[in-house]
Motif scaffolding. Structure first.
Motif, mmCIF file in Angstrom:
data_model
loop_
_atom_site.group_PDB
_atom_site.id
_atom_site.type_symbol
_atom_site.label_atom_id
_atom_site.label_comp_id
_atom_site.label_asym_id
_atom_site.label_seq_id
_atom_site.Cartn_x
_atom_site.Cartn_y
_atom_site.Cartn_z
ATOM 1 N N LYS B 2 -7.567 32.644 -29.075
ATOM 2 C CA LYS B 2 -8.462 31.885 -28.854
ATOM 3 C C LYS B 2 -7.831 30.298 -28.399
ATOM 4 O O LYS B 2 -7.026 29.997 -29.452
ATOM 5 C CB LYS B 2 -9.457 31.716 -29.888
ATOM 6 C CG LYS B 2 -10.844 31.016 -29.238
ATOM 7 C CD LYS B 2 -11.714 31.515 -30.216
ATOM 8 C CE LYS B 2 -13.131 32.260 -29.398
ATOM 9 N NZ LYS B 2 -14.145 32.150 -30.323
ATOM 10 N N LEU B 6 -10.205 21.334 -23.199
ATOM 11 C CA LEU B 6 -10.941 20.294 -22.655
ATOM 12 C C LEU B 6 -10.619 19.833 -21.118
ATOM 13 O O LEU B 6 -9.303 19.927 -20.722
ATOM 14 C CB LEU B 6 -10.293 18.696 -23.584
ATOM 15 C CG LEU B 6 -10.761 17.538 -22.945
ATOM 16 C CD1 LEU B 6 -12.376 17.275 -22.966
ATOM 17 C CD2 LEU B 6 -10.141 16.515 -23.317
ATOM 18 N N PHE B 44 -15.623 18.347 -20.482
ATOM 19 C CA PHE B 44 -16.232 19.607 -20.736
ATOM 20 C C PHE B 44 -15.275 20.261 -21.769
ATOM 21 O O PHE B 44 -14.236 20.330 -21.672
ATOM 22 C CB PHE B 44 -16.294 20.715 -19.587
ATOM 23 C CG PHE B 44 -17.385 20.255 -18.431
ATOM 24 C CD1 PHE B 44 -18.679 20.372 -18.451
ATOM 25 C CD2 PHE B 44 -16.593 19.360 -17.435
ATOM 26 C CE1 PHE B 44 -19.572 19.825 -17.421
ATOM 27 C CE2 PHE B 44 -17.717 18.832 -16.409
ATOM 28 C CZ PHE B 44 -19.051 18.985 -16.772
ATOM 29 N N ARG B 45 -15.983 20.682 -22.900
ATOM 30 C CA ARG B 45 -15.162 21.369 -23.918
ATOM 31 C C ARG B 45 -15.728 22.695 -23.986
ATOM 32 O O ARG B 45 -16.830 23.092 -23.864
ATOM 33 C CB ARG B 45 -15.359 20.754 -25.107
ATOM 34 C CG ARG B 45 -14.528 19.442 -25.571
ATOM 35 C CD ARG B 45 -13.981 19.409 -26.946
ATOM 36 N NE ARG B 45 -13.134 18.435 -26.990
ATOM 37 C CZ ARG B 45 -11.775 18.464 -27.047
ATOM 38 N NH1 ARG B 45 -11.165 19.655 -26.993
ATOM 39 N NH2 ARG B 45 -10.805 17.287 -27.024
ATOM 40 N N PHE B 46 -14.733 23.914 -23.988
ATOM 41 C CA PHE B 46 -15.030 25.260 -24.194
ATOM 42 C C PHE B 46 -13.931 26.113 -24.879
ATOM 43 O O PHE B 46 -12.791 25.352 -25.032
ATOM 44 C CB PHE B 46 -15.471 25.816 -22.990
ATOM 45 C CG PHE B 46 -14.647 25.808 -21.612
ATOM 46 C CD1 PHE B 46 -13.792 26.475 -21.452
ATOM 47 C CD2 PHE B 46 -14.847 24.545 -21.003
ATOM 48 C CE1 PHE B 46 -12.793 26.349 -20.409
ATOM 49 C CE2 PHE B 46 -14.039 24.476 -19.708
ATOM 50 C CZ PHE B 46 -13.009 25.040 -19.651
ATOM 51 N N ASP B 47 -14.069 27.174 -25.499
ATOM 52 C CA ASP B 47 -13.158 28.040 -25.991
ATOM 53 C C ASP B 47 -13.047 29.082 -24.974
ATOM 54 O O ASP B 47 -13.869 29.794 -24.388
ATOM 55 C CB ASP B 47 -13.545 28.766 -27.361
ATOM 56 C CG ASP B 47 -13.714 27.648 -28.412
ATOM 57 O OD1 ASP B 47 -12.990 26.651 -28.427
ATOM 58 O OD2 ASP B 47 -14.591 27.969 -29.279
ATOM 59 N N ILE B 48 -11.810 29.531 -24.731
ATOM 60 C CA ILE B 48 -11.136 30.753 -23.916
ATOM 61 C C ILE B 48 -10.593 31.727 -24.706
ATOM 62 O O ILE B 48 -9.398 31.357 -25.825
ATOM 63 C CB ILE B 48 -10.395 30.197 -22.900
ATOM 64 C CG1 ILE B 48 -11.084 29.332 -21.818
ATOM 65 C CG2 ILE B 48 -9.680 31.267 -22.096
ATOM 66 C CD1 ILE B 48 -10.426 29.069 -20.636
ATOM 67 N N ASP B 49 -10.881 33.182 -24.574
ATOM 68 C CA ASP B 49 -10.120 34.138 -25.121
ATOM 69 C C ASP B 49 -8.932 34.309 -24.279
ATOM 70 O O ASP B 49 -9.374 34.810 -23.125
ATOM 71 C CB ASP B 49 -10.775 35.298 -25.563
ATOM 72 C CG ASP B 49 -11.449 35.346 -26.893
ATOM 73 O OD1 ASP B 49 -10.073 35.021 -27.691
ATOM 74 O OD2 ASP B 49 -12.347 35.681 -27.147
ATOM 75 N N GLN B 59 -6.977 29.551 -16.111
ATOM 76 C CA GLN B 59 -8.609 29.983 -15.954
ATOM 77 C C GLN B 59 -9.574 28.705 -15.964
ATOM 78 O O GLN B 59 -10.397 28.584 -15.370
ATOM 79 C CB GLN B 59 -8.804 30.886 -17.043
ATOM 80 C CG GLN B 59 -10.033 31.781 -16.915
ATOM 81 C CD GLN B 59 -10.245 32.937 -17.925
ATOM 82 O OE1 GLN B 59 -9.628 33.082 -18.941
ATOM 83 N NE2 GLN B 59 -11.265 33.819 -17.780
ATOM 84 N N SER B 62 -9.285 26.880 -12.548
ATOM 85 C CA SER B 62 -10.058 27.585 -11.676
ATOM 86 C C SER B 62 -11.524 27.440 -11.814
ATOM 87 O O SER B 62 -12.248 27.363 -11.028
ATOM 88 C CB SER B 62 -9.788 29.356 -11.930
ATOM 89 O OG SER B 62 -10.826 30.023 -11.092
ATOM 90 N N LEU B 63 -11.988 27.543 -13.195
ATOM 91 C CA LEU B 63 -13.367 27.045 -13.551
ATOM 92 C C LEU B 63 -13.863 25.666 -13.106
ATOM 93 O O LEU B 63 -14.841 25.503 -12.639
ATOM 94 C CB LEU B 63 -13.634 27.377 -14.939
ATOM 95 C CG LEU B 63 -14.944 26.871 -15.815
ATOM 96 C CD1 LEU B 63 -16.086 27.592 -14.831
ATOM 97 C CD2 LEU B 63 -14.983 27.195 -17.047
ATOM 98 N N LEU B 68 -17.286 22.966 -12.333
ATOM 99 C CA LEU B 68 -17.268 22.038 -13.206
ATOM 100 C C LEU B 68 -17.027 20.470 -12.284
ATOM 101 O O LEU B 68 -17.451 19.745 -12.614
ATOM 102 C CB LEU B 68 -16.260 21.895 -14.222
ATOM 103 C CG LEU B 68 -16.436 23.076 -15.381
ATOM 104 C CD1 LEU B 68 -15.581 22.871 -16.304
ATOM 105 C CD2 LEU B 68 -18.002 23.165 -15.622
#
Lengths: 84, 84
Positions: B2, B6, B44-49, B59, B62-63, B68
């Motif tokens: 994981k 940012l 933007f903050r998120f978690d990626i597996d 990834q 690309s997102l 975004l």
């Protein structure tokens, strides 16, 4: 000495983030998997003339609290890097 | 594994940034000096597996390009850190 500062303003945990939730809901349709906990916030970049990095960070956080964020619902963090 | 990501979305240089300009104009009245080149953007903050940090970064970018940011007027950068 000149420093480049990034102030990141995010909603405090527990505060609803409809923008982040909407992004997260859209991900499967775009083919993105394994992404979770999306939070949307604001980013401010600026340059500070200061004696050292600690002074620059203090000034940036003071600016973040007074002008760039709403401390009731938002957290602000500052990262400081010297400009070469 | 994981990763915490940012994504910082900023207006491309040359694109007018009225929000940043307004903040910069307000600084002297608040007692802040030595601050320049204020630019406002989104974070933007998120978690990626993902298998490793490079895959996670690809990834995330690309997102950022697809959802975004608006690549015509905005630049996106991603920083990736493993979640312990």
């Amino acid at each position: 000495m000149k420093f480049s500062v990034l102030v990141e303003v995010t909603l405090r945990s527990g505060i609803a983030d409809p923008e982040g939730a909407t992004i997260e809901r859209a991900l499967p349709a775009l083919g993105f998997t394994g992404i979770s906990s999306v939070r949307a916030g604001k980013a401010f970049r600026f340059d500070i003339d200061a004696a050292n990095a600690d002074v620059a960070r203090d000034q940036a956080l003071s600016l973040a609290d007074r002008l760039l964020s709403n401390p009731v619902i938002e957290d602000a963090t500052a990262s400081v890097e010297p400009v070469s």
